[in-house]
Design a protein around this motif. Structure first.
Motif, PDB file in Angstrom:
ATOM      1  N   THR A 135      33.798  35.255  18.725  1.00  0.00           N
ATOM      2  CA  THR A 135      34.258  36.525  18.160  1.00  0.00           C
ATOM      3  C   THR A 135      34.241  37.657  19.182  1.00  0.00           C
ATOM      4  O   THR A 135      35.169  38.484  19.232  1.00  0.00           O
ATOM      5  N   LEU A 157      37.253  38.216  21.290  1.00  0.00           N
ATOM      6  CA  LEU A 157      38.350  38.773  20.496  1.00  0.00           C
ATOM      7  C   LEU A 157      38.180  40.279  20.344  1.00  0.00           C
ATOM      8  O   LEU A 157      39.159  41.032  20.415  1.00  0.00           O
ATOM      9  N   ILE A 158      36.929  40.716  20.143  1.00  0.00           N
ATOM     10  CA  ILE A 158      36.663  42.161  20.036  1.00  0.00           C
ATOM     11  C   ILE A 158      37.029  42.868  21.338  1.00  0.00           C
ATOM     12  O   ILE A 158      37.734  43.879  21.350  1.00  0.00           O
ATOM     13  N   SER A 214      38.953  41.796  23.845  1.00  0.00           N
ATOM     14  CA  SER A 214      40.375  41.705  24.186  1.00  0.00           C
ATOM     15  C   SER A 214      41.198  42.674  23.330  1.00  0.00           C
ATOM     16  O   SER A 214      42.173  43.266  23.813  1.00  0.00           O
ATOM     17  N   GLN A 215      40.799  42.844  22.070  1.00  0.00           N
ATOM     18  CA  GLN A 215      41.494  43.806  21.207  1.00  0.00           C
ATOM     19  C   GLN A 215      41.321  45.223  21.729  1.00  0.00           C
ATOM     20  O   GLN A 215      42.271  46.020  21.754  1.00  0.00           O
ATOM     21  N   VAL A 216      40.111  45.554  22.161  1.00  0.00           N
ATOM     22  CA  VAL A 216      39.839  46.879  22.729  1.00  0.00           C
ATOM     23  C   VAL A 216      40.677  47.104  23.992  1.00  0.00           C
ATOM     24  O   VAL A 216      41.326  48.151  24.155  1.00  0.00           O
ATOM     25  N   SER A 233      43.398  45.565  24.925  1.00  0.00           N
ATOM     26  CA  SER A 233      44.840  45.547  24.657  1.00  0.00           C
ATOM     27  C   SER A 233      45.343  46.907  24.176  1.00  0.00           C
ATOM     28  O   SER A 233      46.539  47.199  24.254  1.00  0.00           O
ATOM     29  N   GLN A 234      44.434  47.743  23.670  1.00  0.00           N
ATOM     30  CA  GLN A 234      44.787  49.094  23.220  1.00  0.00           C
ATOM     31  C   GLN A 234      44.568  50.132  24.327  1.00  0.00           C
ATOM     32  O   GLN A 234      44.540  51.340  24.057  1.00  0.00           O
ATOM     33  N   ARG A 248      41.927  50.849  25.951  1.00  0.00           N
ATOM     34  CA  ARG A 248      40.669  51.563  25.816  1.00  0.00           C
ATOM     35  C   ARG A 248      39.658  50.948  26.782  1.00  0.00           C
ATOM     36  O   ARG A 248      39.825  49.829  27.256  1.00  0.00           O
ATOM     37  N   GLY A 288      34.170  48.109  23.751  1.00  0.00           N
ATOM     38  CA  GLY A 288      33.836  46.760  23.288  1.00  0.00           C
ATOM     39  C   GLY A 288      32.339  46.571  23.144  1.00  0.00           C
ATOM     40  O   GLY A 288      31.853  46.024  22.139  1.00  0.00           O
TER      41      GLY A 288
END
Length: 392
Positions: free
Chosen positions: A139, A142-143, A145-147, A149-150, A152, A157
């Motif tokens: 998980t 994923l957290i 990479s999401q951060v 990708s925005q 930030r 993260g």
């Protein structure tokens, strides 16, 4: 209430896995932001590992003094504070400072919960517990990479995971009465019996168990670090397919532990350990012989599936092997040695690979798996002999 309490233990193990993958995913951005060489990731990783080894060694004494619930709550609070330290760190030196409590807290939680579940729950819960660690480890990337990708900062993260840890710490502190009610009442002899490390190491069955833990983590960590290089440089697989194979290795460890939880209702821990070791050796042999990507992928997944039951089953066997009087102490030592294996054996292969060739990776894995099998069987034989003497 029993279900709620067990759920808290499982969620705590998810949180234990959350920080483990953050560094690897976030480091490409971290080292640029902190203006340090890329290689400094090793310093952070080593600092965390040494903290984990240290707290694992002393976990038995800490559990006896504070209790499992209180130690777990304080340790999770420590890891949350450490992750917040990563978020706030103005320079690389502060990252190293924050890495210390992160390692210390992780080692204490890991040893305390494993010992508690080994003494109080059946084998399938131990397997599922470690499967839940895999959920956390999968998980956190994923957290992050999401951060990223925005667009930030990597710091966000770490902040997200820190907040999750703080919430869990609050839950654990609020549920301390449940822990006190559930923890086993130790006899005076069990509370006071704390043997020295030198005395324990002189016991042959302890040494055999430690060999097995050291080599098991050697297989898992060496595969995680070097299997992609083996596929690319020796078998000519492209990097994207190699990455899928490595993900399959870790995925099958998590999936295998979920399956092992059900299988453990039919088979003993000894049988699960034996099957896992045979699968590791079989998968490594397949890596040598395979010419196609599907067979190579099968070999890597076999090794992951073989790894799945071994660690939880060996941990769950601890009270049975050594008795509850010293189970807490032995548990911490076993886990410290396992972490030591993860620090020592992958770099050892990295040092030898340029001299021997990357193609020797499966041979190392076969050697680790075979020696682990021999150590486990010798331990079983010694335990059986002791059991027969006790019956007389």
């Amino acid at each position: 209430m029993a279900t709620v309490f067990l759920s808290i233990i499982y969620i705590t193990f998810i949180s234990l896995g959350l920080p483990d993958s953050l560094l690897g995913v976030g480091w490409p951005e971290m080292y640029r932001d902190l203006a340090v060489p890329q290689s400094y990731a090793g310093l952070v990783s080593m600092t965390i590992s040494f903290g984990t080894i240290t707290s694992s060694f002393f976990s038995g004494k800490l559990i006896r003094k504070f209790g499992t619930g209180k130690l777990t709550a304080v340790s999770v609070l420590g890891t949350a504070t450490a992750l917040l330290g990563f978020y706030l760190a103005p320079a690389f030196g502060w990252v190293l400072v924050a890495a210390v409590p992160l390692g210390l807290g992780a080692g204490a939680v890991d040893a305390a919960l494993n010992e508690y579940v080994a003494e109080n729950y059946q084998a399938h819960h131990m397997n599922w517990l470690h499967s839940f660690w895999g959920i956390g480890a999968l998980t956190s990337p994923l957290i992050m990479s999401q951060v990223l990708s925005q667009d930030r900062s990597w710091r966000v993260g770490y902040l997200v995971v820190a907040v999750i840890q703080f919430i869990l710490a609050i839950v654990l502190l609020m549920t301390l009465p449940m822990w006190r009610g559930k923890e086993q009442k130790k006899t005076a002899e069990q509370q006071e019996r704390a043997l020295t490390l030198s005395f324990l190491i002189k016991m042959k069955k302890v040494r055999l168990a430690l060999y097995a833990f050291f080599l098991y983590i050697g297989v898992e960590a060496t595969m995680g670090l070097w299997s992609s290089s083996y596929l690319i440089n020796v078998k000519g697989i492209d990097s994207s397919k190699a990455a899928i194979a490595v993900s399959g290795f870790f995925g099958f460890i998590m999936f295998g532990r979920l399956i092992s939880g059900f299988v453990s209702m039919l088979l003993t821990n000894r049988q699960l350990i034996r099957i896992g070791q045979i699968l590791i050796v079989s998968g490594a042999l397949l890596l040598i012989l395979a010419k196609s990507y599907p067979l190579l992928l099968l070999g890597i997944c076999l090794i992951g599936f073989g790894c799945a039951p071994i660690y939880p089953a060996m941990l769950h066997e601890t009270p049975e092997r050594f008795g509850q009087a010293i189970a807490q102490q032995i548990m911490g030592i076993q886990m410290a040695i396992a972490y030591t294996g993860s620090v020592v054996l992958p770099p050892l292969f990295g040092f030898l690979a340029p001299k021997l060739g990357m193609e020797v990776l499966p041979i190392f894995l076969i050697g680790y798996g075979s020696v682990m099998y021999v150590a486990s069987e010798l331990l079983n034989k010694k335990l059986d002999a002791e059991g027969q003497l006790n019956e007389r």
